[in-house]
Design a protein around this motif. Structure first.
Motif, short mmCIF file in Angstrom:
data_model
loop_
_atom_site.label_atom_id
_atom_site.label_comp_id
_atom_site.label_asym_id
_atom_site.label_seq_id
_atom_site.Cartn_x
_atom_site.Cartn_y
_atom_site.Cartn_z
N PRO A 100 -4.76 -9.19 11.20
CA PRO A 100 -4.78 -8.38 9.98
C PRO A 100 -3.81 -7.22 10.13
CG PRO A 100 -6.86 -8.18 11.19
CD PRO A 100 -6.06 -9.18 11.91
N ASP A 101 -3.14 -6.87 9.05
CA ASP A 101 -2.26 -5.71 9.10
C ASP A 101 -2.41 -4.91 7.82
OD1 ASP A 101 0.58 -7.85 8.46
OD2 ASP A 101 -0.70 -6.80 7.00
N ASP A 102 -1.68 -3.82 7.71
CA ASP A 102 -1.93 -2.94 6.57
C ASP A 102 -1.26 -3.37 5.26
OD1 ASP A 102 -0.31 -0.36 8.54
OD2 ASP A 102 0.48 -2.23 7.68
N THR A 103 -0.71 -4.58 5.25
CA THR A 103 -0.26 -5.11 3.96
C THR A 103 -1.48 -5.68 3.22
OG1 THR A 103 0.15 -7.35 4.77
CG2 THR A 103 1.98 -5.78 4.89
N LEU A 104 -2.55 -5.92 3.97
CA LEU A 104 -3.76 -6.50 3.37
C LEU A 104 -4.65 -5.37 2.85
CD1 LEU A 104 -4.45 -9.24 6.06
CD2 LEU A 104 -3.30 -9.51 3.84
N THR A 105 -4.41 -4.96 1.62
CA THR A 105 -5.07 -3.79 1.07
C THR A 105 -6.22 -4.12 0.12
OG1 THR A 105 -3.39 -3.81 -0.66
CG2 THR A 105 -3.01 -2.33 1.21
N GLY A 106 -6.50 -5.43 -0.04
CA GLY A 106 -7.52 -5.81 -1.01
C GLY A 106 -8.90 -5.92 -0.38
N GLU A 107 -9.79 -6.59 -1.13
CA GLU A 107 -11.12 -6.84 -0.61
C GLU A 107 -11.59 -8.20 -1.13
OE1 GLU A 107 -13.38 -3.46 -1.98
OE2 GLU A 107 -13.83 -4.47 -3.88
N GLY A 108 -12.68 -8.67 -0.53
CA GLY A 108 -13.22 -9.95 -0.98
C GLY A 108 -12.27 -11.10 -0.82
#
Lengths: 394, 394
Positions: B160-168
């Protein structure tokens, strides 16, 4: 978790009909461990597999234990030997199929349940009452269903009428019918095929009970001219050869069955090669054996045995003056609940009073309310005992 | 016909990866009937089933031929004996499951392919390259997929990295990985589990190759604390016990896995009881036998045999100075195509020059372009012959 689930699941009953029944029965058994239940509910066979089938599977198991004959992944639509055997079986109905139009799967329930994967959002026509999978599988996708009501007036054989003014329907038909045992004639199926051709619709024809037919009724929709252009047919070894616990069936996607030049068979093939890895080799050999002359003869013996049970149940209904259909070209007796009882009340009544388990008609749709299904797959002894018990309370 | 089909099917490749390869190989064989092919492509086992498994299935076939022991419909999630056997197997990883959390099915491909049925429209995270079913099954529903690119830089283990800003999110992970053979450490899986818990996401963890692990790597996602609240795990007898042609696997839906108080297990149970009728009894007994001490020992022998092949292939790579991963905790060798060749060109090259069939990396995703997968499931003789042949042209 914050993920979304498929909310359509909340629009259908919490559990599948037979799961609900199983739960009630288990609860009753727990409370009454001494009471012996007789189950004429779920349509499960009781006679062992034919010797021909057993021998074929023993041989296949042995092959799987030797490097030279071991088999890994099967082709997803089935080995040529079983696809050809099924195509060969259809010759009995005067229907000519190529093996490539036959897709062998692990049973009609899976093939029917998964079929909507390849379709878009079409208006769906489903009989009521009927096998719950047609409805549930479409509800899970949020499809809009209209019901073709089966009742005493139409002999539990709904026909197209002029309320059906649309086009591009997906129409589910099951003949001989589960749960009513009613069976369409050639003329009636021709009416449906003509309707489908006229409206550009697709018929999903469930022929799982064709082996029980008595009399001149179509075993396959493809006995009707034009059906190859508008119908997919799903068959099963479950009731015909006792494969409920062995799992094998087939879907026929004729080459002519296409939308805008795109063959439905290629879409089903794509679906299956993506989400299915084929029927076990051992089972495919068993199914092949079931379709040999000897295998069919042995299956026929079992079918005759079950139909003997059906005749006894039918006799009881006649004796008690209870209206019923089925039991002639079907292992199911579909009866009107006595004394205007509702389906689930009659279910409880039979379970609690005489420990006989049947299936409440309402479980098959609102059109089944006030009706009840008894199956003739039990042993002769169990069936006779159930009849003795029911005699005392009906 | 005027019905609508599922147009999402037109957004994916016409045929499933291995169908495409099979077609090319069949065409080549037809043109060159004298050339003997060696197939190190599809990950199909070649060693026969263990004696313990064969004996159990022979016994089960015999039972199906006698009325007193015949079995009809199985409970859809599997008989208690196999659910308990799988739960027992997890004790080896220090993971405690109840049998009711285990849903036995006909293989990981089906369970993975059908899982999206119970989910809504969530943002999907899928590694690239990876087993095509994750992508295709979601594309068929029109789901939006973002890719977690695996490459040399991250050791083919995306994090995981900080481009993944969503949820669910719904996050697919496979370790040991197909096709790269890379395997996540405890610390790395913990990062993913923590990410899923923080973002309310669901991990779909494919542990089909856990039996090949060498070294201290997690066999099950549930070895990571908190995973029961955010992960479904799918396992398989295919590679572990040679069941590619016998078909059995399982999905674990922990009781803790819920959305708004609704257990995912109840949704999967509803899906399966509607569209599936269980694994054949004979196969369930075979799977049970595969999980006994003796069965596991016999499977382990086969795994060691395959890993012996993997070591030989790895040796060839090292000899030729070709970059590769896998082959240590995985039966797959994931190699960089020599001379900057593209995947399908290298596929054609090996097929035409030395009649060795592999799987082009691009078939697993754009991140696989320029890479190639060789599997070590062949016989030792075939593997040695393939190596001899490849030596001449690499």
């Amino acid at each position: 978790m914050k993920i979304k689930v498929n909310e359509h699941f909340f629009e259908i009953k919490e559990t599948y009909l037979f799961s609900t029944i199983a739960k009630k029965v288990a609860a009753y058994s727990k409370e009454n461990p001494d009471k012996k239940l007789i189950k004429l509910g779920i349509g499960d066979v009781t006679r062992p597999l034919a010797a021909t089938v057993i021998n074929a599977m023993q041989k296949a198991v042995e092959e799987m234990g030797r490097a030279e004959t071991f088999r890994g992944y099967a082709p997803e639509p089935g080995y040529d030997f079983i696809r050809e055997a099924v195509a060969g079986y259809y010759k009995n109905f005067g229907v000519s199929l190529s093996a490539g139009e036959v897709f062998v799967g692990d049973g009609a329930k899976s093939d029917i349940g998964n079929l909507p994967d390849i379709l878009g959002d079409n208006p769906i026509l489903i009989p009521d009452p009927v096998y719950p999978v047609y409805v549930d599988s479409n509800c899970m996708l949020g499809r809009k269903i209209s019901y073709l009501y089966a009742n005493r007036e139409n002999g539990f054989l709904p026909m197209p009428d002029d309320t059906l003014t649309g086009e591009g329907y997906v129409i589910y038909l099951c003949s001989p019918n589960n749960p009513t045992g009613a069976v369409y004639s050639h003329a009636q199926l021709k009416e449906w095929v003509d309707f489908a051709l006229k409206t550009g619709s697709l018929i999903v024809f469930d022929c799982a009970y064709e082996a029980f037919i008595n009399g001149d009724y179509p075993h396959s929709i493809y006995e009707i001219e034009g059906a190859k252009s508008c119908a997919v047919e799903i068959g099963s070894f479950s009731k015909m050869a006792g494969f409920t616990g062995t799992r094998c069936g087939w879907s026929v996607y004729p080459d002519e069955l296409a939308v805008n030049g795109k063959k439905l068979s290629s879409m089903w093939s794509r679906r299956q090669s993506t989400k299915f890895n084929g029927v076990p080799y051992i089972v495919q050999r068993g199914a092949e054996a079931a379709l040999t002359k000897e295998g069919l003869r042995e299956s026929h013996e079992n079918i005759e045995y079950y139909m003997g049970n059906a005749r006894l149940i039918a006799e009881l209904m006649r004796e008690k003056g209870i209206y019923f259909t089925g039991g002639v070209s079907s292992p199911y007796i579909w009866l009107e609940c006595p004394n205007g009882m509702k389906s689930w009340d009659f279910f409880d009544f039979l379970l609690e009073k005489v420990q006989v388990v049947g299936t409440p008609g309402e479980g098959f749709g609102v059109g089944g309310e006030g009706y009840f299904r008894l199956s003739s797959f039990g042993s002769r002894e169990a069936t006779e005992e159930a009849i003795r018990r029911m005699k005392t309370v009906l």
